[in-house]
Each structure stands twice: as structure tokens, then as C-alpha cells.
Design an enzyme around this catalytic site. Structure first.
Site, PDB file in Angstrom:
ATOM      1  N   GLU A 100       1.650   3.754   3.110  1.00  0.00           N
ATOM      2  CA  GLU A 100       2.122   3.197   4.374  1.00  0.00           C
ATOM      3  C   GLU A 100       3.649   3.229   4.398  1.00  0.00           C
ATOM      4  O   GLU A 100       4.326   2.220   4.340  1.00  0.00           O
ATOM      5  CB  GLU A 100       1.548   1.782   4.538  1.00  0.00           C
ATOM      6  CG  GLU A 100       0.018   1.814   4.576  1.00  0.00           C
ATOM      7  CD  GLU A 100      -0.662   0.452   4.363  1.00  0.00           C
ATOM      8  OE1 GLU A 100       0.033  -0.573   4.338  1.00  0.00           O
ATOM      9  OE2 GLU A 100      -1.911   0.442   4.230  1.00  0.00           O
ATOM     10  N   HIS A 103       2.479  -3.748   6.711  1.00  0.00           N
ATOM     11  CA  HIS A 103       1.554  -2.634   6.477  1.00  0.00           C
ATOM     12  C   HIS A 103       1.614  -1.653   7.651  1.00  0.00           C
ATOM     13  O   HIS A 103       2.306  -1.866   8.627  1.00  0.00           O
ATOM     14  CB  HIS A 103       0.104  -3.156   6.382  1.00  0.00           C
ATOM     15  CG  HIS A 103      -0.190  -3.951   5.168  1.00  0.00           C
ATOM     16  ND1 HIS A 103      -1.014  -3.508   4.159  1.00  0.00           N
ATOM     17  CD2 HIS A 103       0.204  -5.188   4.779  1.00  0.00           C
ATOM     18  CE1 HIS A 103      -1.102  -4.424   3.217  1.00  0.00           C
ATOM     19  NE2 HIS A 103      -0.381  -5.458   3.569  1.00  0.00           N
ATOM     20  N   GLU A 108       0.684  -4.892  10.995  1.00  0.00           N
ATOM     21  CA  GLU A 108       0.329  -3.480  10.891  1.00  0.00           C
ATOM     22  C   GLU A 108       1.199  -2.746  11.900  1.00  0.00           C
ATOM     23  O   GLU A 108       1.031  -2.919  13.110  1.00  0.00           O
ATOM     24  CB  GLU A 108      -1.149  -3.282  11.264  1.00  0.00           C
ATOM     25  CG  GLU A 108      -2.101  -3.867  10.244  1.00  0.00           C
ATOM     26  CD  GLU A 108      -2.753  -2.801   9.399  1.00  0.00           C
ATOM     27  OE1 GLU A 108      -2.045  -1.845   8.987  1.00  0.00           O
ATOM     28  OE2 GLU A 108      -3.951  -2.908   9.162  1.00  0.00           O
ATOM     29  N   HIS A 155       0.847  -1.194   0.000  1.00  0.00           N
ATOM     30  CA  HIS A 155       0.000   0.000   0.000  1.00  0.00           C
ATOM     31  C   HIS A 155       0.886   1.248   0.000  1.00  0.00           C
ATOM     32  O   HIS A 155       1.722   1.415   0.895  1.00  0.00           O
ATOM     33  CB  HIS A 155      -0.943   0.002   1.204  1.00  0.00           C
ATOM     34  CG  HIS A 155      -2.050  -0.997   1.060  1.00  0.00           C
ATOM     35  ND1 HIS A 155      -2.506  -1.762   2.100  1.00  0.00           N
ATOM     36  CD2 HIS A 155      -2.780  -1.353  -0.035  1.00  0.00           C
ATOM     37  CE1 HIS A 155      -3.488  -2.553   1.657  1.00  0.00           C
ATOM     38  NE2 HIS A 155      -3.663  -2.315   0.369  1.00  0.00           N
ATOM     39  N   ARG A 198      -3.307   4.819  -2.007  1.00  0.00           N
ATOM     40  CA  ARG A 198      -3.182   3.463  -1.464  1.00  0.00           C
ATOM     41  C   ARG A 198      -2.902   2.397  -2.535  1.00  0.00           C
ATOM     42  O   ARG A 198      -2.094   1.488  -2.347  1.00  0.00           O
ATOM     43  CB  ARG A 198      -4.494   3.136  -0.738  1.00  0.00           C
ATOM     44  CG  ARG A 198      -4.726   1.660  -0.380  1.00  0.00           C
ATOM     45  CD  ARG A 198      -6.028   1.514   0.402  1.00  0.00           C
ATOM     46  NE  ARG A 198      -6.509   0.155   0.512  1.00  0.00           N
ATOM     47  CZ  ARG A 198      -6.386  -0.601   1.609  1.00  0.00           C
ATOM     48  NH1 ARG A 198      -5.793  -0.112   2.665  1.00  0.00           N
ATOM     49  NH2 ARG A 198      -6.862  -1.827   1.630  1.00  0.00           N
TER      50      ARG A 198
HETATM   51  C1  9B3 Z   1      -6.298  -7.169   4.640  1.00  0.00           C
HETATM   52  C2  9B3 Z   1      -6.329  -8.425   4.079  1.00  0.00           C
HETATM   53 CL1  9B3 Z   1      -7.368  -8.790   2.763  1.00  0.00          CL
HETATM   54  C3  9B3 Z   1      -5.509  -9.439   4.554  1.00  0.00           C
HETATM   55  N1  9B3 Z   1      -5.529 -10.689   4.016  1.00  0.00           N
HETATM   56  N2  9B3 Z   1      -4.678  -9.194   5.578  1.00  0.00           N
HETATM   57  C4  9B3 Z   1      -4.633  -7.960   6.116  1.00  0.00           C
HETATM   58  C5  9B3 Z   1      -5.432  -6.906   5.669  1.00  0.00           C
HETATM   59  C6  9B3 Z   1      -5.331  -5.576   6.301  1.00  0.00           C
HETATM   60  C7  9B3 Z   1      -4.718  -4.517   5.412  1.00  0.00           C
HETATM   61  C8  9B3 Z   1      -5.651  -4.225   4.236  1.00  0.00           C
HETATM   62  O1  9B3 Z   1      -5.299  -4.586   3.122  1.00  0.00           O
HETATM   63  O2  9B3 Z   1      -6.731  -3.615   4.396  1.00  0.00           O
HETATM   64  C9  9B3 Z   1      -4.500  -3.328   6.246  1.00  0.00           C
HETATM   65 SE1  9B3 Z   1      -3.933  -1.757   5.358  1.00  0.00          SE
HETATM   66 ZN    ZN Z   2      -2.001  -1.760   4.054  1.00  0.00          ZN
END
Ligand code: 9B3
Ligand code: ZN
Ligand code: ZN
Length: 385
Positions: free
Chosen positions: A141, A266, A340, A138, A196
Site C-alpha cells: 500500500e 492503508h 483507506e 501493509h 502484504r
Molecule cells: C482491518 C482491520 Cl482488522 C482493522 N481493525 N481495521 C481495518 C482493516 C482493514 C485493512 C485490513 O487490514 O484488511 C484494510 Se488493507
Molecule cells: Zn492495509
């Protein structure tokens, strides 16, 4: 549908008890404040002047000799990150290992930027296992690519003096993808700090970009993703439709027998997550994974007095399909995690450079803790010397 981390979302989805962060264009902040007041929703302004912060974070990119912070305690443009990696690739971990850092080209981005993976390997013992870390999926980040750099630097500096990183590197190779989404990252430096997605375009829409963490083939585009190209969580035209996703997926598919551990980095919100995010079902080794992130979170709390939540993605953050960690898990990489990093919303994506070192050291401690646990569980029988 649930919100992605830190995005602007309609107010109707707010729960009474939950804190929420809104990014509001300066010229509508009064209107929004009015609205919140009229509906008796308590609020506080966290960052009255984000532009000032952004300016501060991009200005110090040049190597100012008067600055007291090291290269690793600042944020860097894509060009500087690339350049640094070229230099790191010429370094070695010790005298006996001339080829400890290798650069591997695994594909290119939509705008044709190269996707480089760094391979750290201190010996060529046969059948060595491996760990994968990707950063910067992303764009906004920024602490994430900073962590990948931090990790490489730490490994090169403390191999043979820190016993944990020594044990890890003696027993496994590490593949590091520092900026998975270079087009998006570049765009956050030049045009929009809050971007993003990647920067892919499509004849059928004016909107740009796919959320690469919704583009993997894991319950693709179900609840928690959007099939609308203008959405921040747009899943793309089909699974692995994006060149960045495809490059990572191809590489991991062709290395799945050696890669045992998968990390995706992330920010923000301080969580250590594992599969699944795409379903509320528990992963087959759920309790094993839970044990690992729990220990990592406890160590972070003990060493750095900072709280990280932990658990499966769907239970801890939100239900979301198409993520890289779930996909890697389904591929057979049974130790798969999304971290995160800092903070919990004070600065959000605009984490000040002065917080980089603590944020990275926390994540490093978590990576080391988990890698050592996996290593101990899966020790391949070694032939005595
Ligand atoms: C989202 C998904 Cl789909 C996953 N498999 N693991 C973590 C996340 C959280 C991140 C997102 O893509 O929204 C946080 Se920025
Ligand atoms: Zn992220
Ligand atoms: Zn071991």
C-alpha cells in the site's frame, strides 16, 4: 471468511451485486476469463499490463532534475525514505523551537531494520496531548508511507501559515511512524510488488510473513483472520508475536496517557473507518466517532469531489480481528481510526505517482478535521499567559 482488500480469493464468496478485483498471473488470464464467461460472470480487464505501471513507479525514484514532480509526489525506496527522515529531523518549525523534530527508535523489524518514530513538537508546554499516525503496515500500500512523508512536510511548511495545522501543533505533539513494516516494503521494491505481510520466517512452515494488521491483541485470530501461515491474513503464532507489532504496542502502552488520537493509514478503497472491526458490536462512543468521519468525508467531497465511505470497520468493510485500531481503542485511545486512501480499484495498490498529491491532500484534510474536533472536545484547561 471475508476477503482482505484486493486479494485473490476463491470465487464462491462473491456476492451477486458486488464488484471484485482479482489479481491473475498473466499466463492464466485466458483460463480465468473463460471460467468467468462460462459462469456468466461479467468482467472487465482493468490493468492489462501492471508490470509497465510498476516499472514507471519505481524508475522515477532517483532525483531526476528534469522531472516536474516534487520529492513528495513520487514513491521512494526504503533507503530514500530513511534518508529523507534523517534530513527532516534536522529541520525546525520556527526559530524559537530548535528541537521540533525528534527521531525515536522504538524497536526493530524481523530482519533487524530500525523502526523510527518522528516526533513533531513545537513547544514544551506541560501535559500536552498527542496524536499518533502510522503508515505502511501493509507493504504494497505504497500511498500510505507517501502520506506520512506528506504530513511531515506539510506540518513543517505550513505551521504558522495554515491556521488548522498551527492550532493542532500548538496543542498536541504528533508521533509519526512512516514505515511500520520496513521488511515488507523493501520486498515490494525488490521482489514482489504485491506483498502484504511482514517477512518473518518460522521453522514450522515454508511460508513467509504475518499480516501485522491481524497480529494485535483484539479478538485475535477469530473470524476474518487465518491461522494458516501461507494465508495473506495469517494472524501469527500468538498476539504480538511479531517484533513490529510489539514495538508499536509497547510504545503506545507507555504513552497511552498522552496519546488521544490514533490513525493507521492503508489503501485502497477510500474509507474512513473506526472501531470495531473485530466485532459487530458498537464502540461505546460510536456516534461521536461516526460524526467525526462523516464530517471528514463531507469535507473531502466538497473540496476534492471524491467519495469516501465511512463507518465502523465491521459494518463498512469486513469483519476482521487483530487490527491495530481496535487494539489501540481497547487500550483506551478513544479516537482511533483506519483510513483507506485512494483509489477505488482502477489502479488499486498501483496508484500512479500523479495521483499522490490529491490522495494525500484528501487524507490530510480528514486528519486535520478529526484532530480539530478531538481537540475542541478535550481541551485541557490552559493557564493564561
Ligand atoms: C482491518 C482491520 Cl482488522 C482493522 N481493525 N481495521 C481495518 C482493516 C482493514 C485493512 C485490513 O487490514 O484488511 C484494510 Se488493507
Ligand atoms: Zn492495509
Ligand atoms: Zn483547540
Amino acid at each position: 471468511m471475508r476477503p482482505p482488500c484486493g486479494s485473490l480469493f476463491p470465487l464462491i464468496i462473491l456476492k451477486k451485486t458486488r464488484r471484485f478485483h482479482l489479481f491473475v498471473p498473466a499466463n492464466s488470464s485466458e483460463t480465468v476469463k473463460d471460467l468467468l464467461k462460462r459462469h456468466a460472470i461479467t468482467h472487465e480487464v482493468l490493468l492489462a499490463n501492471p508490470n509497465e505501471l510498476i516499472e514507471m513507479q519505481t524508475r522515477n525514484d532517483s532525483t531526476d532534475p528534469r522531472s516536474s514532480s516534487t520529492f513528495y509526489e513520487r514513491y521512494h525506496s526504503l533507503e530514500d525514505v530513511c534518508f529523507k527522515y534523517q534530513i527532516l529531523a534536522t529541520q525546525r518549525l520556527n526559530r524559537d523551537n530548535p528541537d521540533t523534530v525528534k527521531v525515536i527508535l522504538i524497536g526493530s523489524s524481523f530482519e533487524k531494520r530500525p523502526l523510527y518514530v518522528l516526533k513533531l513538537s513545537v513547544n514544551n508546554r506541560p501535559n500536552k496531548k498527542a496524536m499518533w499516525i502510522d503508515c505502511g503496515i501493509h507493504a504494497r500500500e505504497w500511498i500510505s508511507p507517501a502520506f506520512c512523508l506528506w504530513f511531515v512536510q506539510y506540518s513543517l511548511s505550513f505551521y504558522q501559515s495554515n491556521k488548522d495545522i498551527t492550532h493542532i501543533l500548538d496543542n498536541m505533539d504528533v508521533y509519526i511512524l512512516p514505515v511500520l513494516n520496513p521488511d515488507g516494503y523493501h520486498y515490494t521494491w525488490t521482489t514482489n510488488r504485491m506483498w502484504r505481510k511482514n517477512r518473518s520466517t518460522n521453522m514450522s512452515t515454508k511460508c513467509v510473513g504475518v499480516d501485522l494488521n491481524r497480529n494485535f491483541d483484539a479478538n485475535w485470530c477469530t473470524e476474518g483472520a487465518s491461522d494458516h501461515p501461507c494465508s495473506e491474513i495469517y494472524c501469527g503464532a500468538f498476539p504480538e508475536s511479531e517484533p513490529e507489532t510489539q514495538a508499536v504496542a509497547d510504545f503506545l502502552r507507555s504513552h497511552k496517557d498522552i496519546v488521544q488520537i490514533y490513525f493507521s493509514i492503508h489503501s485502497y478503497s477510500q474509507m474512513l473507518l473506526f472501531p470495531y472491526s473485530c466485532t459487530l458490536e458498537e464502540a461505546e462512543n460510536h456516534s461521536e466517532l461516526l460524526e467525526m468521519v462523516k464530517e471528514a468525508a463531507q469535507k473531502i467531497q466538497r473540496h476534492y469531489r471524491n467519495i469516501y465511505k465511512y463507518g465502523s470497520g465491521a459494518n463498512t468493510i469486513y469483519l476482521a480481528p487483530g487490527g491495530s485500531d481496535d487494539w489501540a481503542y481497547k487500550l483506551g485511545i478513544k479516537y482511533s481510526f483506519t483510513f483507506e486512501l485512494q483509489d477505488r480499484g482502477r489502479y488499486g495498490f498501483l496508484l500512479p505517482p500523479s495521483d499522490i498529491s490529491k490522495a494525500c491532500n484528501e487524507a490530510l484534510l480528514a486528519v486535520k478535521t478529526i484532530a480539530l474536533k478531538v481537540d475542541a472536545k478535550t481541551q485541557a484547561p490552559t493557564t493564561p499567559a
